[in-house]
Design an enzyme around this catalytic site. Structure first.
Site, PDB file in Angstrom:
ATOM      1  N   LYS A  47       0.884  -1.166  -0.110  1.00 57.26           N
ATOM      2  CA  LYS A  47       0.268  -0.089   0.142  1.00 57.26           C
ATOM      3  C   LYS A  47       0.934   1.130  -0.108  1.00 57.26           C
ATOM      4  O   LYS A  47       0.236   2.293  -0.220  1.00 57.26           O
ATOM      5  CB  LYS A  47      -0.921   0.095   1.373  1.00 57.26           C
ATOM      6  N   GLY A  48       2.021   0.990   0.069  1.00 53.27           N
ATOM      7  CA  GLY A  48       3.092   2.025   0.537  1.00 53.27           C
ATOM      8  C   GLY A  48       3.257   3.178  -0.532  1.00 53.27           C
ATOM      9  O   GLY A  48       3.146   4.479  -0.346  1.00 53.27           O
ATOM     10  N   GLU A 103       7.448   3.313  -6.864  1.00 47.91           N
ATOM     11  CA  GLU A 103       7.814   2.911  -5.676  1.00 47.91           C
ATOM     12  C   GLU A 103       7.994   4.052  -4.560  1.00 47.91           C
ATOM     13  O   GLU A 103       8.444   5.123  -4.968  1.00 47.91           O
ATOM     14  CB  GLU A 103       9.354   2.387  -5.630  1.00 47.91           C
ATOM     15  N   ASP A 104       7.673   3.599  -3.430  1.00 49.16           N
ATOM     16  CA  ASP A 104       7.712   4.564  -2.141  1.00 49.16           C
ATOM     17  C   ASP A 104       9.094   4.809  -1.737  1.00 49.16           C
ATOM     18  O   ASP A 104       9.455   5.888  -1.686  1.00 49.16           O
ATOM     19  CB  ASP A 104       6.666   4.181  -1.003  1.00 49.16           C
ATOM     20  N   ASP A 107      15.091   0.329   0.335  1.00 52.28           N
ATOM     21  CA  ASP A 107      16.063   0.305   1.587  1.00 52.28           C
ATOM     22  C   ASP A 107      17.175  -0.570   1.317  1.00 52.28           C
ATOM     23  O   ASP A 107      18.025  -0.273   0.680  1.00 52.28           O
ATOM     24  CB  ASP A 107      14.932  -0.172   2.726  1.00 52.28           C
ATOM     25  N   LYS A 135      17.257   4.943   1.182  1.00 53.86           N
ATOM     26  CA  LYS A 135      18.210   5.034   2.287  1.00 53.86           C
ATOM     27  C   LYS A 135      19.249   4.701   1.786  1.00 53.86           C
ATOM     28  O   LYS A 135      19.674   3.955   0.944  1.00 53.86           O
ATOM     29  CB  LYS A 135      17.368   4.024   3.373  1.00 53.86           C
ATOM     30  N   ASP A 163       3.699   3.212   6.573  1.00 52.38           N
ATOM     31  CA  ASP A 163       3.184   2.882   7.753  1.00 52.38           C
ATOM     32  C   ASP A 163       3.958   2.551   8.795  1.00 52.38           C
ATOM     33  O   ASP A 163       5.181   2.162   8.703  1.00 52.38           O
ATOM     34  CB  ASP A 163       1.906   2.125   7.674  1.00 52.38           C
ATOM     35  N   ARG A 169       0.229   6.290   7.287  1.00 50.63           N
ATOM     36  CA  ARG A 169      -0.067   6.278   6.043  1.00 50.63           C
ATOM     37  C   ARG A 169      -0.562   7.731   5.490  1.00 50.63           C
ATOM     38  O   ARG A 169      -0.183   8.166   4.362  1.00 50.63           O
ATOM     39  CB  ARG A 169      -0.731   5.099   5.244  1.00 50.63           C
TER      40      ARG A 169
HETATM   41  P1  5GP Z   1      13.762  -3.152   0.837  1.00 51.67           P
HETATM   42  O1  5GP Z   1      13.295  -4.387   0.368  1.00 51.67           O
HETATM   43  O2  5GP Z   1      14.183  -2.254  -0.323  1.00 51.67           O
HETATM   44  O3  5GP Z   1      14.568  -3.242   2.180  1.00 51.67           O
HETATM   45  O4  5GP Z   1      12.408  -2.531   1.579  1.00 51.67           O
HETATM   46  C1  5GP Z   1      11.282  -2.073   0.703  1.00 51.67           C
HETATM   47  C2  5GP Z   1      10.095  -1.837   1.622  1.00 51.67           C
HETATM   48  O5  5GP Z   1      10.245  -1.841   2.827  1.00 51.67           O
HETATM   49  C3  5GP Z   1       9.442  -0.716   1.055  1.00 51.67           C
HETATM   50  O6  5GP Z   1       8.535  -0.661  -0.014  1.00 51.67           O
HETATM   51  C4  5GP Z   1       8.576  -0.476   2.359  1.00 51.67           C
HETATM   52  O7  5GP Z   1       7.382  -0.971   2.107  1.00 51.67           O
HETATM   53  C5  5GP Z   1       9.310  -1.027   3.464  1.00 51.67           C
HETATM   54  N1  5GP Z   1      10.341   0.041   4.074  1.00 51.67           N
HETATM   55  C6  5GP Z   1      11.543   0.134   4.076  1.00 51.67           C
HETATM   56  N2  5GP Z   1      11.987   1.167   4.818  1.00 51.67           N
HETATM   57  C7  5GP Z   1      10.942   1.681   5.558  1.00 51.67           C
HETATM   58  C8  5GP Z   1      10.659   2.799   6.439  1.00 51.67           C
HETATM   59  O8  5GP Z   1      11.754   3.461   6.938  1.00 51.67           O
HETATM   60  N3  5GP Z   1       9.361   2.783   6.969  1.00 51.67           N
HETATM   61  C9  5GP Z   1       8.495   2.084   6.414  1.00 51.67           C
HETATM   62  N4  5GP Z   1       7.302   2.426   6.892  1.00 51.67           N
HETATM   63  N5  5GP Z   1       8.743   1.251   5.619  1.00 51.67           N
HETATM   64  C10 5GP Z   1       9.812   0.999   5.143  1.00 51.67           C
END
Ligand code: 5GP
Length: 183
Positions: A47-48, A103-104, A107, A135, A163, A169
């Protein structure tokens, strides 16, 4: 909801609604140029990315289709599991389409790397990525993000679609969540 409405739950405001909208407008102008005359499909992961999708789609001065999919992500924890599972797939057939993943936040980049490979296998004419937030860890990962918004510190952030336990959100901006909320 305004950042001021949850002032006790956040330690730092990273981005205001105005900063986000200015950046989305900038990215939209680039997309309009890059895809002039093309039929574009915007794909977002629920949902992000809902807020980025809603603002980007409306900002674009061209026809676009939008579609959503849902994959497993953080849940109640604040760390990426690396496990990605499709909970709801796209409705659209990607064959021969010009697709932009909206994408939101990136990380570890695990989610995006998986998503990219998955959508690539469906035979789109082109596939690019737009990510509003990145990040530090993501900068080291080799994911080719064509349209990118802001670098943010390595903290758990909420707002503008992001969230914590399904809350925050609907915050207009992006802020660092205070540790007392999740500890
Ligand atoms: P990744 O697979 O790149 O580590 O993580 C991606 C997903 O993790 C994002 O789409 C998001 O849903 C969640 N995410 C990563 N960092 C954060 C954060 O700081 N806050 C929140 N609420 N979600 C995060």
């Amino acid at each position: 909801m305004e950042l001021a409405d949850v002032a006790d739950d956040i330690t730092e405001v990273l981005l205001t609604q105005e900063q986000i909208h200015a950046k989305i407008a900038e990215l939209a102008r680039r997309i309009e140029k890059d895809y002039a005359g093309e039929n574009v499909l915007l794909v977002a992961v629920l949902k992000g990315a809902v807020m980025v999708m809603a603002d980007l789609a409306r900002e674009l001065k061209m026809h676009v289709e939008i579609d959503f999919m849902s994959v497993s992500s953080y849940g109640m924890s604040t760390e990426s599991s690396g496990v990605v599972r499709i909970l709801k797939d796209l409705d659209a057939d990607l064959t021969g389409r010009h697709v932009i993943i909206v994408e939101d936040i990136i990380d570890s980049g695990l989610t995006l790397a998986w998503l990219r490979a998955n959508l690539e296998s469906r035979g789109p004419a082109s596939l690019q990525i737009l990510a509003l937030l990145r990040k530090p860890a993501a900068a080291k990962v080799d994911v080719d993000v064509r349209y990118f918004g802001f670098d943010i510190p390595n903290a758990f952030v909420v707002g503008y679609g992001l969230d914590y336990a399904e809350k925050y959100r609907n915050l207009r901006g992006v802020a660092v969540l205070a540790p007392h909320v999740y500890e």
